[in-house]
Write an enzyme that holds these catalytic residues in place. Structure first.
Site, PDB file in Angstrom:
ATOM      1  CB  CYS A   1      -7.615  -3.093   5.741  1.00  0.00           C
ATOM      2  SG  CYS A   1      -6.312  -1.954   5.501  1.00  0.00           S
TER       3      CYS A   1
ATOM      4  CE  LYS B   1     -11.177  -8.020   7.436  1.00  0.00           C
ATOM      5  NZ  LYS B   1     -10.376  -7.573   6.288  1.00  0.00           N
TER       6      LYS B   1
ATOM      7  CB  SER C   1      -5.464   0.901  -1.558  1.00  0.00           C
ATOM      8  OG  SER C   1      -4.549  -0.160  -1.700  1.00  0.00           O
TER       9      SER C   1
ATOM     10  CD  GLU D   1      -2.724   1.124  -4.589  1.00  0.00           C
ATOM     11  OE1 GLU D   1      -2.730   0.242  -3.698  1.00  0.00           O
ATOM     12  OE2 GLU D   1      -3.736   1.481  -5.215  1.00  0.00           O
TER      13      GLU D   1
ATOM     14  CB  CYS E   1     -10.243  -4.263  14.033  1.00  0.00           C
ATOM     15  SG  CYS E   1      -9.907  -3.758  12.347  1.00  0.00           S
TER      16      CYS E   1
ATOM     17  CD  GLU F   1      -3.312   0.456   1.966  1.00  0.00           C
ATOM     18  OE1 GLU F   1      -3.137  -0.450   2.808  1.00  0.00           O
ATOM     19  OE2 GLU F   1      -4.385   1.055   1.844  1.00  0.00           O
TER      20      GLU F   1
ATOM     21  CD  GLU G   1     -14.509  -9.203  -6.621  1.00  0.00           C
ATOM     22  OE1 GLU G   1     -14.859  -9.835  -5.590  1.00  0.00           O
ATOM     23  OE2 GLU G   1     -15.282  -8.423  -7.209  1.00  0.00           O
TER      24      GLU G   1
ATOM     25  CD  GLU H   1     -11.853  -8.874   2.843  1.00  0.00           C
ATOM     26  OE1 GLU H   1     -11.580  -9.339   3.958  1.00  0.00           O
ATOM     27  OE2 GLU H   1     -11.279  -7.882   2.368  1.00  0.00           O
TER      28      GLU H   1
END
Ligand code: SF4
Ligand code: SF4
Ligand code: FES
Ligand code: FES
Lengths: 154, 573
Positions: free
Chosen positions: B298, B357, B318, B281, B502, B278, B365, B360
């Site tokens: 994230c 999560k 990102s 990037e 989190c 990251e 993907e 996710e």
């Protein structure tokens, strides 16, 4: 449908949240019910989430979320009709058509709506099906009444 | 200005404008509440908090009634206690009563109140709620039959997250909390953050269970591995009678091995990997005129939010996968290769403080050749269940270390658990990349703490960098509006959906004690204070994986495994 709804929205320039109910009424008047698309468009226009609009709309009996059937059965649930048994009449219709008030039968032929006093208390309990009045209805007559409409389709 | 009121025969001073509840709470007097939530405007919906005020015919809701000079209040008069008891009895009258099987058994506000008010027989029995469970979501399970319509979930979803996926639907005794058109959360705008679960007083909301499938994997011939997110080791102690916030990383690792996981990896390692990618990037975007500001990616709830509500800003996200998914991808490639294990035989579990999560891990993907990188996601709560199920004595077992490779972390990776942590870790490494030197003062105070927005301007090697940290999507949205309106002094934004990060995730142990979340947060910073490897690029395993495998950040291989893309989502919003 989208254009129809956008036409209606145009009638409410600079609308705020308080235009929600009149807008919903207009849309229902025009397309017969509140479609998902309609609610999403109204939501986008007034900047109100669809879940909120759905919440508000389901608070009122007047809104429906399925297109009306070919025969729209309005069951008066006003006081006079209630006293003379409109609840049993409603239940008979619901079980005959296997749908609830607010819904439309699968074949698209019938839909049911509960309405407040329609000003024919002398004839209570009253049904109004596509403008035709049925007076002093009893639960026992429902079968016959519905079948006459069904026959028209054969 | 002070106001004097009498409570249970004693005079107390209250502040003008505050509610009776806040005045009495400060003096250590409690009344039960259900719909009330601290820091939210009261709705007065449940009437659990009623008190008796002399001279008033009706009982008054303490949570919403402002103090007045001379009020004489009784908080536990027979009349009040009776009223509360009746409310509880009414709530129970249509409740499913299957406490023994309920997710929230022994941790349910309704159950506790029933006990507290000595409701020990059924005086009122109503028709039970017969509502369909909504388990359409990958993350959230909703059982409206257990809902007491307090509205807390609705308010969090709307006011904290600005998602408004759910609302009160219908009227009177047919009222239910539901998504638009009762269509199920999976087609709603729900971002799976689980913040609604965290405020629900009953078992009406919880995560979609993955414990069962993990257990059957462990008992199959699969090669079952596990990773744990940075905040987990500081969040479970309190469930085992230890001081909230205690770091139990070592014993947790030992416990996971006892349960049967073949390898125990640390998601903080892949957080370091995320930082490498990251920060590269970011520097690249800045130096080549790429799209700015760049958003962290994230947090899967935030990513989904952008895809739904801000598709025009997808290009700002990102392209880095989240640490969970980076490690997932690395386990089923690099790790499988070096260990000579068939990747299809690996069953990869992650333990996350997060419900999103789960969603996710099921994104298309996040698969390689049709095989998901992560097979199951357990929340912190589910891990606690597992440890209890295996009867593991967390206090007395010997700590163990995580497996290598993929188990060594820097303390920067650990910081990912706190709001501001990703940013702090990124700045440490970006500074090094830009100057070739290490930051002298690692601790970046401006982006610590639980303010709703933290901003910082730094100048590194002639580069002026503006960064911002927000948590809670309402706060994020506010910042997005400023950017839309032309703000251009910020190049990098960290967003976490859960307020505080989190450590306060939707998969964490359920508690209404804000001090616990603070303790977890502090524990992570304490770890950072004492650890010797304080930046991601110093992590020896990170150096190794780049030497042996990825070559450098943003290489072709890392793009293939560590980066992803997003898509606009059409949902009912
Ligand atoms: S998970 Fe988050 S977004 Fe979904 S309904 Fe709950 S609070 Fe709203
Ligand atoms: S689901 Fe839980 S938080 Fe939401 S209204 Fe029902 S009881 Fe309250
Ligand atoms: S109550 Fe039915 S017509 Fe008046
Ligand atoms: S807590 Fe006061 S009315 Fe619900």
């Amino acid at each position: 449908m989208k254009t129809k709804i956008n036409e209606i929205l145009k009638k409410y320039p600079q609308a705020q949240r308080d235009s929600l109910i009149p807008l919903l009424q207009d849309v229902q008047e025009d397309i017969g019910y509140l479609s998902e698309e309609a609610i999403a468009l109204i939501g986008g226009y007034l900047n109100i989430p669809t879940s909120k609009i759905y919440g508000v709309a389901t608070f009122y009996n007047q809104f429906r979320f399925e297109p009306k059937g070919k025969y729209h059965v309005m069951v008066c649930r006003g006081t006079a009709c209630h006293v003379l048994g409109s609840l049993t009449v409603l239940e008979a219709i619901q079980s005959k058509l296997k749908i609830k008030a607010g819904q439309t039968s699968r074949d698209g032929l019938f839909s049911i709506e509960e309405v407040a006093c329609i000003g024919a208390c002398g004839l209570a309990p009253v049904l109004n099906i596509n403008g035709e009045f049925h007076a002093k209805v009893t639960a026992e007559q429902i079968d016959e009444i519905i079948e006459t409409y069904r026959k028209r389709e054969e | 200005m002070n106001i004097n009121i009498e409570v249970n025969g004693k005079m107390i001073t209250a502040k003008k404008g505050e509610t009776i509840l806040s005045a009495i709470n400060r003096k250590g007097i409690s009344v039960p509440t259900l719909c009330y939530m601290k820091d939210f405007v009261p709705t007065g919906a449940c009437r659990m908090c009623v008190v008796e005020v002399e001279g008033r015919p009706n009982l008054i809701t303490a949570c919403s009634y402002p103090v007045e000079e001379g009020l004489r209040i009784k908080t536990h008069s027979p009349r009040v206690v009776n009223a509360r008891k009746t409310i509880i009895e009414l709530l129970l009258s249509n409740h499913p009563d299957d406490c023994l099987y309920c997710e929230r058994n022994k941790n349910c506000e309704l159950q506790t109140l029933a006990e507290q008010y000595n409701v020990r027989e059924r005086r009122i029995s109503g028709a039970k709620n017969l509502y369909k469970v909504d388990q359409s979501s990958a993350s959230i399970y909703r059982d409206p039959a257990k809902c007491i319509l307090c509205g807390r979930c609705v308010r969090v979803c709307e006011e904290v997250e600005q998602v408004t996926a759910i609302d009160f639907v219908g009227r009177g005794n047919k009222t239910i909390i539901n998504s638009a058109f009762n269509k199920g959360l999976n087609v709603s705008s729900c971002v799976n953050c689980g913040q609604c679960i965290m405020v629900c007083p009953t078992g009406a909301l919880h995560e979609i269970d993955h414990v069962e499938k993990v257990l059957s994997a462990i008992n199959s011939n699969k090669y079952v591995v596990v990773q744990h997110a940075p905040s987990i080791s500081v969040s479970i102690a309190e469930e085992f009678g230890l001081k909230p916030g205690t770091d139990v990383a070592g014993v947790m690792t030992a416990a996971l091995r006892k349960i049967g996981f073949k390898k125990v990896f640390d998601t903080s390692f892949s957080a370091d990997l995320t930082i490498m990618e990251e920060s590269a990037e970011l520097i690249q975007r800045i130096q080549t005129g790429g799209v700015l500001p760049m958003f962290t990616s994230c947090c899967p709830a935030w990513v989904k939010y952008v895809e739904e509500f801000r598709p025009d800003m997808i290009k700002n996200l990102s392209s880095c996968k989240s640490p969970q998914q980076m490690l997932g991808a690395v386990i089923k490639s690099y790790f499988a290769e070096i260990e000579g294990i068939d990747r299809e035989n690996i069953y990869s579990v992650s333990i996350m403080p997060c419900t999103a999560k789960k969603f996710e891990s099921q994104r298309e993907e996040m698969t390689q050749k049709g095989v998901a990188d992560i097979d199951a996601v357990l929340t912190t709560r589910e891990l606690v269940k597992l440890i209890k199920m295996y009867d593991i004595d967390l206090v007395n077992i010997e700590p163990e270390v995580t497996d290598t490779p993929l188990g060594t972390r820097s303390s920067a990776g650990k910081l990912f658990g706190n709001s501001g942590g990703v940013m702090e870790a990124a700045l440490r490494t970006a500074y090094y990349k830009l100057t070739g030197e290490e930051l002298k003062n690692y601790k970046i105070d401006e982006i610590r703490g639980d303010d709703k927005r933290k901003e910082l301007k730094v100048s590194v090697a002639g580069l002026n960098l503006g960064v911002a940290v927000v948590s809670g999507l309402t706060n994020a949205e506010e910042l997005l509006k400023e950017i839309e309106a032309g703000r251009s002094d910020i190049q990098f934004i960290e967003v976490m959906t859960c307020p505080g990060g989190c450590v306060a995730g939707g998969g964490q142990p359920i508690t209404f004690d804000a001090k616990r979340v603070k303790a977890r947060m502090k524990s992570i910073y304490d770890i950072d204070k004492v650890d010797s490897i304080k930046a991601s690029h110093q992590n020896p395993e990170i150096k190794e994986i780049y030497e042996k495998y990825f070559k450098e950040p943003n290489s072709e291989k890392s793009h293939h495994l560590l980066h992803t893309h997003y898509q606009k989502r059409n949902v009912l919003k």
